[in-house]
Design an enzyme around this catalytic site. Structure first.
Site, PDB file in Angstrom:
ATOM      1  N   TRP A   1       0.834  -1.211   0.000  1.00 13.84           N
ATOM      2  CA  TRP A   1       0.000   0.000   0.000  1.00 13.84           C
ATOM      3  C   TRP A   1       0.866   1.257   0.000  1.00 13.84           C
ATOM      4  CZ3 TRP A   1      -0.344   3.897   3.747  1.00 13.84           C
ATOM      5  CH2 TRP A   1      -1.415   4.792   3.598  1.00 13.84           C
ATOM      6  N   HIS A   2       2.050   1.144   0.662  1.00 21.78           N
ATOM      7  CA  HIS A   2       2.906   2.328   0.763  1.00 21.78           C
ATOM      8  C   HIS A   2       3.558   2.687  -0.560  1.00 21.78           C
ATOM      9  CE1 HIS A   2       2.528   1.436   5.068  1.00 21.78           C
ATOM     10  NE2 HIS A   2       2.768   2.716   5.235  1.00 21.78           N
ATOM     11  N   GLY A   3       3.697   1.740  -1.455  1.00 25.37           N
ATOM     12  CA  GLY A   3       4.302   2.089  -2.736  1.00 25.37           C
ATOM     13  C   GLY A   3       4.700   0.870  -3.518  1.00 25.37           C
TER      14      GLY A   3
ATOM     15  N   TYR B   1       4.743  11.042   4.009  1.00 20.20           N
ATOM     16  CA  TYR B   1       3.575  10.287   3.571  1.00 20.20           C
ATOM     17  C   TYR B   1       2.821  10.944   2.410  1.00 20.20           C
ATOM     18  CZ  TYR B   1       3.519   6.118   6.389  1.00 20.20           C
ATOM     19  OH  TYR B   1       3.809   4.870   6.888  1.00 20.20           O
TER      20      TYR B   1
ATOM     21  N   PHE C   1       2.701   8.612  -0.559  1.00 24.56           N
ATOM     22  CA  PHE C   1       1.909   7.382  -0.513  1.00 24.56           C
ATOM     23  C   PHE C   1       0.466   7.655  -0.887  1.00 24.56           C
ATOM     24  CE2 PHE C   1       5.106   6.485   3.027  1.00 24.56           C
ATOM     25  CZ  PHE C   1       6.045   6.060   2.109  1.00 24.56           C
TER      26      PHE C   1
END
Lengths: 120, 467
Positions: free
Chosen positions: B324-326, B464, B467
């Protein structure tokens, strides 16, 4: 800043700003909040005129920036003339000195420093 | 437009004045907030606003259809369609390039040459946050946790500028009921909001930004040419930097929303006090960890399908949470490390239950270092860089070429924040609400002047945002 996790629950319930209610909460809250923010903004404008002027210089070129730059430069010059910027400048110089302090000859700005000294 | 900047401050003062001036009409108030949120988002790229509008409108239509559907199978089908569409948006903007790169590499290794067109798609800021928000909204409507919202409420929920670009992931059940009536401000909430904004600005501008430029960036830029000591403190520095950066954003988001009359849930709870990784995830990015628990881990079966399946579910949840973060293998490995350790913890806890009691401080020390190990993968630009960092860390060269007294002090301050009284901010706000406004304003100005004096040249965007 919050509590909850020690007790084992997922702590998404509740807000970190839940306070014990008090009578003062309902005493002209909007006027109190607005007055606090206005006083803060005025004192910041008085004490950090140079910061305002630098902000105007960094704005993307255009009619808004052009309209703001001259009065903010004049305001910054006024605050400097009356030494209102002195506390902010003094604080900044102290901070810059703290940034320059070293234990030895460490070089955080260098691309890589370990290879410039002899290995033990 | 970033939070701790003068441009944002002026924008916020204007929004604050307009929304409270419109408080007699809740609808006009919300319309003003929506316009302000779109202006804020459009400052990055006006095309993003169109994406947000389409996403909110599509989810509004789907939620109405779900609520109107009589048969449960049809409701489930519509939710599935919504999840696929939302994740499709995320996949297109965030992962298409990554997966095509992997496919290209695979085809090349199989001798098919480079046939896959590589994509460079502009990633809309905050897309991961509003996509997850939309998915949880659809599921909550289907499960009758919340009624479907009006178009205005749902669009404002997804667009509301305090949380739009970097969370917290505010669920419909938290915010939509608050949108139904015009909010009221109270002094205690306002005092807490002002303190949160000031505290967040300090963490971001002074601690996170200074650590980034003086310690973390140099350590991660060229780990092969730094000593083990430099790299150790670089990793500790990043642990403090990412906490002070991300929790600062959450604090400011909560404070800003509160000044506009809305309450957000907490998102951080002194995470490095955690005595286990499970405890860490109850304290770190709580809105994401609880989202993953409710909308991924539990639907996968949670802990209801046996020990092995529980461990697998934990692992899968964390790997997907990492992704999900990248779109990068470093995030996958970060998630795998967390998922794997969570599974080990779960297994060990069953094995030694009632026989061995680990002192809390040992648990905290171990957990902190597992988290720091994960941060090395999280921060490194690529897998090779992360491995080079770990190699340098283990080289046994303990000279200091990087750590200055100030950066060491900031690491210590960032960790010491975790020893503050958990209700410290609330207690201060409970006192502050009795003080006269000029005194509060003067103290705020003094705090902001101090922070301004300690800022580095130019404050980097929040971590963030990407993201």
């Amino acid at each position: 800043m919050t509590i909850g996790a020690e007790r084992g629950e997922i702590a998404e319930i509740g807000s970190p700003v839940n306070l014990v209610p008090a009578q003062v909460d309902r005493r002209a809250p909007w006027r109190w909040t607005t007055a606090s923010m206005v006083v803060a903004a005025l004192l910041l404008a008085l004490g950090n005129g140079t910061g305002l002027s630098e902000w105007a210089d960094d704005l993307p070129p255009g009619p808004v920036a052009a309209a703001l730059q001259e009065p903010l430069h004049a305001w910054a010059a006024f605050t400097v003339r009356w030494h209102q910027d002195r506390p902010a400048r003094w604080l900044r110089s102290q901070w810059m000195q703290a940034r320059k302090a070293r234990f030895g000859n460490e070089q955080p700005d260098a691309a890589g420093a370990a290879d410039s000294t002899t290995a033990p | 437009m970033q939070f701790p900047t003068l441009s944002f401050g002026l924008f916020f003062l204007l929004v604050y004045a307009v929304t409270w001036a419109l408080n007699r009409s809740n609808d006009w108030r919300k319309i003003a907030l929506l316009m302000a949120s779109w202006f804020f988002y459009g400052a990055w790229d006006p095309r993003f606003v169109l994406l947000l509008f389409l996403s909110a409108s599509g989810n509004w239509l789907l939620a109405r259809a779900i609520a109107a559907a009589a048969a449960q199978a049809r409701q489930r089908g519509l939710v599935l369609l919504g999840v696929v569409l939302n994740l499709g948006v995320l996949a297109t903007f965030k992962y298409a390039g990554f997966f095509l790169e992997q496919l290209d590499a695979l085809l090349f290794s199989l001798g098919f040459g480079r046939d896959v067109p590589l994509l460079q798609i502009l990633l809309p800021v905050g897309v991961s946050f509003f996509t997850f928000q939309a998915v949880s909204y659809l599921v909550d409507v289907q499960q009758r946790r919340i009624p479907p919202a009006s178009w205005l409420d749902l669009t404002l929920l997804m667009s509301f500028f305090p949380h739009l670009v970097a969370g917290p992931i505010v669920r419909g059940s938290d915010l939509l009921p608050q949108f139904r009536t015009a909010p009221r401000l109270d002094r205690g909430a306002a005092a807490a909001a002002l303190l949160l904004i000031l505290w967040g600005a300090f963490k971001k501008v002074v601690v996170a930004s200074e650590l980034a430029t003086a310690l973390v960036d140099p350590a991660f830029r060229d780990p092969a040419h730094r000593s083990s000591l430099d790299l150790l403190f670089g990793a500790y520095g990043y642990a403090v930097q990412i906490y002070c950066d991300f929790s600062a954003y959450s604090d400011m988001a909560i404070g800003l929303a509160l000044l506009l009359g809305y309450r957000f849930p907490r998102n951080f709870d002194q995470p490095y006090r955690a005595a286990s990784l499970q405890d860490f995830w109850r304290r770190w990015h709580i809105s994401l960890s609880s989202w993953l628990r409710d909308y991924l881990y539990i639907p996968l079966g949670g802990s209801r399908k046996g020990r092995l399946r529980t461990m697998l579910n934990l692992f899968l949840t964390m790997v997907l949470g990492g992704l999900w973060h990248g779109a990068n293998w470093t995030f996958v490995l970060w998630g795998a490390l967390h998922g794997g350790w969570l599974a080990i913890e779960r297994g060990l806890a069953r094995l030694v239950a009632g026989r061995v009691t680990v002192p809390r401080w040992i648990g905290m020390l171990i957990t902190f270092h597992v988290v720091v190990l994960g941060w090395i993968f999280f921060r490194a630009p690529g897998l090779t860089d992360a491995l080079a960092y770990l190699h340098g860390l283990g080289a046994g060269d303990w000279r200091n070429t990087l750590v200055t007294p100030l950066s060491l002090a900031l690491v210590a301050i960032g960790l010491a924040m975790h020893a503050l009284p958990p209700r410290g901010l609330q207690q201060l706000a409970e006192r502050m609400r009795h003080w006269p406004a000029p005194l509060v304003g003067a103290l705020l100005a003094l705090g902001l002047l101090l922070i301004g004096a300690m800022r580095p040249e130019g404050v980097a965007p929040f971590i963030y945002y990407q993201f």
